[in-house]
Structure formats: structure tokens, C-alpha cells
Write an enzyme that holds these catalytic residues in place. Structure first.
Site, PDB file in Angstrom:
ATOM      1  N   ASP A 297      -2.166  -1.909  10.035  1.00 10.83           N
ATOM      2  CA  ASP A 297      -2.315  -1.910   8.572  1.00 10.83           C
ATOM      3  C   ASP A 297      -2.878  -3.216   8.020  1.00 10.83           C
ATOM      4  O   ASP A 297      -3.109  -3.331   6.815  1.00 10.83           O
ATOM      5  CB  ASP A 297      -0.952  -1.679   7.896  1.00 10.83           C
ATOM      6  CG  ASP A 297      -0.431  -0.265   8.110  1.00 10.83           C
ATOM      7  OD1 ASP A 297      -1.227   0.617   8.483  1.00 10.83           O
ATOM      8  OD2 ASP A 297       0.781  -0.055   7.887  1.00 10.83           O
TER       9      ASP A 297
ATOM     10  N   LYS B 226       0.828  -1.224   0.000  1.00 12.23           N
ATOM     11  CA  LYS B 226       0.000   0.000   0.000  1.00 12.23           C
ATOM     12  C   LYS B 226       0.854   1.262   0.000  1.00 12.23           C
ATOM     13  O   LYS B 226       2.024   1.253   0.410  1.00 12.23           O
ATOM     14  CB  LYS B 226      -0.960   0.011   1.194  1.00 12.23           C
ATOM     15  CG  LYS B 226      -0.298  -0.107   2.594  1.00 12.23           C
ATOM     16  CD  LYS B 226       0.254   1.183   3.144  1.00 12.23           C
ATOM     17  CE  LYS B 226       0.977   0.981   4.476  1.00 12.23           C
ATOM     18  NZ  LYS B 226       1.804   2.130   4.899  1.00 12.23           N
TER      19      LYS B 226
HETATM   20  O1  C5P Z   1       0.410  -1.941  14.178  1.00 13.99           O
HETATM   21  P1  C5P Z   1       1.783  -1.999  13.592  1.00 13.99           P
HETATM   22  O2  C5P Z   1       2.576  -3.168  14.127  1.00 13.99           O
HETATM   23  O3  C5P Z   1       1.829  -1.916  12.120  1.00 13.99           O
HETATM   24  O4  C5P Z   1       2.524  -0.685  14.118  1.00 13.99           O
HETATM   25  C1  C5P Z   1       3.919  -0.604  14.175  1.00 13.99           C
HETATM   26  C2  C5P Z   1       4.290   0.551  15.077  1.00 13.99           C
HETATM   27  O5  C5P Z   1       3.969   1.799  14.445  1.00 13.99           O
HETATM   28  C3  C5P Z   1       3.594   0.590  16.412  1.00 13.99           C
HETATM   29  O6  C5P Z   1       4.264  -0.198  17.353  1.00 13.99           O
HETATM   30  C4  C5P Z   1       3.658   2.070  16.756  1.00 13.99           C
HETATM   31  O7  C5P Z   1       4.943   2.396  17.259  1.00 13.99           O
HETATM   32  C5  C5P Z   1       3.538   2.739  15.406  1.00 13.99           C
HETATM   33  N1  C5P Z   1       2.155   3.153  15.099  1.00 13.99           N
HETATM   34  C6  C5P Z   1       1.628   4.234  15.781  1.00 13.99           C
HETATM   35  N2  C5P Z   1       0.343   4.631  15.525  1.00 13.99           N
HETATM   36  C7  C5P Z   1      -0.399   4.001  14.589  1.00 13.99           C
HETATM   37  C8  C5P Z   1       0.133   2.906  13.865  1.00 13.99           C
HETATM   38  C9  C5P Z   1       1.417   2.497  14.158  1.00 13.99           C
HETATM   39  O8  C5P Z   1       2.296   4.842  16.616  1.00 13.99           O
HETATM   40  N3  C5P Z   1      -1.651   4.413  14.374  1.00 13.99           N
END
Ligand code: C5P
Length: 310
Positions: A145, A17
Site C-alpha cells: 500500500d 486510504k
Molecule cells: O505489504 P503489506 O505489508 O502491507 O502487507 C501486509 C500483509 O497483507 C502481507 O504480509 C500479506 O499477508 C497480506 N497481503 C496479501 N496480498 C496483498 C497485500 C497484502 O496477502 N496483495
């Protein structure tokens, strides 16, 4: 639950994406930030094949840099398979074979695509038949995501990015992606944005007073108008991703100089996403960037989310 288990492998393809708009609010107690984003799924894919097995195992292949990809429980596809098994009471295992096409740690949701593909593949392999709603719930538990990688297309993401509303997008958008040899860590980039804001290195209107996707972005998508979309694309994480990375500043500037309408860093970077006026313009930009020494690929969006390939 396991009566309809398949004996043959299931192959699922899920897209990477681009965030063509990414507004980031303040962090919550859980460390996640409130987002207002627009995702578009593009034609760069992860292929995940689920083979029947007794235990859980995983192997990873692909032409992208695989050094940083774990093959144990840190791998999001492995976690997806185990979460589905746990949620459904399935006792069977799976051997997952991932063929990566999306850059690793590139800001394009490659790991999230693997997780979405693994959910769909194991759901079919084990005959658990969960349906879109429950798959979405499991996806949201795996990462912000992952739900979008299930759904694909073009969508607005609110909350952590996992609260999705489909966005109307007419026609196709042509993108040229400049890949970087050196990845960026998503948590680090979010943390750097917080630090920059705390130190007053933020812009006057940052964080944005309202975390809504601007109407101009949605109108441009609805009209299928790349020229209207180009000036309103935005990414709050961009300054944090560019910090200490002059190579990315150069890549963005080269893309626009060589004919792209505009460029942004995708997600937490470092992939540069250049929006072009159409397929021919994109091919020309891609070739010129290659000639200038960049690793550039031409993709288009929107494309479908995680789907079984027959
Ligand atoms: O959910 P995911 O593992 O993809 O997110 C990776 C990191 O990105 C999270 O641990 C966080 O530090 C950051 N993040 C965030 N706010 C979001 C999405 C991701 O701070 N809405």
C-alpha cells in the site's frame, strides 16, 4: 550526494486510504494475493517530521491508540528511512516524529502512509532528490500500500496492489468512518479468507473469475456520482473481517439505517467506511452515529498523496 542536506526539519503529510473496491485472487508463493482494487485517499492524515540526526530514532504521538505501534526497526517509517539511506549511500541519520491521525491496524493504510511520508521527508532532508519513479520503487519494496500513499488521489491497484493506474474521479466523495477500538491483523484476515474459501464457505463466484475492477465502479467515479458508486462498492476481505465481529455488522447496519448510501469494511478492517450523498448528509450521519455511541468521523476524498507541508 549529501551536499544539499538540510539543517532544518522537513514536515510531510500523507493520507489514509479506503479501498472502495477490493477483489482478492489466490495467494502466490510469496504469500501475497493478486488484487484488483480501487484506492481513494481521504482527509485523515499522518504527519511525519524528519529532524537532522546522526543515528536513526523515532517517536510516535497522536490521539489514536498507540500501544501497538513499534518505535524500532519493525516500524515501517523507520524501515523507509533506512532503505532510502542504503539505496542512496547517505551516511546521515534522522529523527522521525510521527503524529498519527489514521487508526492503527484499522485497514486504512496508516503505517503505509508513515512509510511514504518518511521517504518524501528524508529525500528532502538529505537532498537525495530521487524523483517520483525511484521513490515509487522503494515504496513498493516496503509494502503493497505504500506506493498509493505516495501518489494519493483515486487509483486502480493491480498485482499486489502496488501496480497503480490513476482513476478519473470527478468532484468529491463524502465518507463517514466508524473507528473500532480493537484492530485487525492484515495477514490474519487474508489467511482467514483463504481458509474460508478452502472450506467452501465462499460464495459461488468466489474468487471472482476475473480480477478486473468492474466498469460500473469506474463509471461512477468518473461521473462523481456517489449514488451510482454506493451499490457497486465491494470488498472480498469483508466476510473474513466480519467473522466473529458482530460489532462491525452492527456498525455497518447502523450507518445505512442512519442515512449512509452504503457501507463497506475498509481494506482488512475493522474501520467501517460509509459513503454519503454529500457533505451535509455525511455530517448528519456522523452526528447520529456519535449519538448512538459510535466513534465516527467525517472525511472526504480524493486528496493528495504524501506532500511536504510548508
Ligand atoms: O505489504 P503489506 O505489508 O502491507 O502487507 C501486509 C500483509 O497483507 C502481507 O504480509 C500479506 O499477508 C497480506 N497481503 C496479501 N496480498 C496483498 C497485500 C497484502 O496477502 N496483495
Amino acid at each position: 550526494m549529501s551536499t544539499a542536506q538540510r539543517t532544518e526539519a522537513v514536515h510531510v503529510r500523507a493520507p489514509g486510504k479506503i479501498n472502495l473496491y477490493l477483489g482478492v485472487g489466490l495467494p502466490h508463493d510469496d504469500g501475497y494475493h493478486a488484487l484488483a482494487t480501487v484506492f481513494q485517499a481521504v482527509s485523515l492524515y499522518e504527519d511525519v517530521t524528519a529532524y537532522p540526526a546522526d543515528g536513526f530514532s523515532l517517536e510516535v504521538h497522536g490521539d489514536v491508540d498507540l500501544d501497538e505501534v513499534p518505535t524500532d526497526d519493525r516500524n515501517l517509517a523507520m524501515r523507509a528511512a533506512k532503505l532510502l539511506a542504503q539505496a542512496t549511500g547517505v551516511t546521515a541519520g534522522v529523527h522521525l516524529v510521527i503524529r498519527k491521525g489514521v487508526p492503527v491496524a484499522g485497514g486504512m493504510g496508516g503505517g503505509s502512509a508513515d512509510a511514504a511520508a518518511a521517504l518524501v521527508a528524508c529525500d528532502a532532508l538529505w537532498g537525495t532528490d530521487l524523483g517520483a519513479h525511484r521513490l515509487h520503487e522503494l515504496a513498493a519494496r516496503l509494502g503493497a500500500d505504500v506506493p498509493f500513499a505516495l501518489h494519493g488521489g483515486t487509483a486502480i491497484g493491480a498485482g499486489r496492489g502496488d501496480d497503480l493506474t490513476p482513476a478519473l474521479a470527478r468532484g468529491r466523495f463524502d465518507w463517514v468512518l466508524i473507528m473500532s477500538a480493537q484492530g485487525l491483523s492484515t495477514p490474519e484476515i487474508y489467511g482467514r479468507l483463504d481458509t474460508m474459501r478452502a472450506h467452501g464457505e465462499a460464495l459461488a463466484d468466489d474468487p471472482q473469475p476475473s480480477l478486473d475492477v468492474p466498469v460500473a465502479v469506474l463509471q461512477a467515479l468518473r461521473a462523481g456520482d456517489a449514488a451510482a458508486l454506493a451499490p457497486v462498492m465491494f470488498n472480498d476481505l469483508e466476510r473474513a473481517a466480519l467473522d466473529g465481529r458482530p460489532d462491525l455488522e452492527h456498525a455497518l447496519a447502523d450507518g445505512v439505517r442512519l442515512g449512509a448510501l452504503s457501507g463497506i469494511i475498509s481494506g482488512s478492517g475493522p474501520t467501517v467506511a460509509l459513503l454519503c450523498g454529500g457533505p451535509e448528509a455525511a455530517r448528519a450521519v456522523q452526528q447520529e452515529l456519535q449519538a448512538a455511541g459510535h466513534t465516527a468521523v467525517h472525511v472526504h476524498g480524493p486528496v493528495a498523496g504524501a506532500r511536504i507541508v510548508v
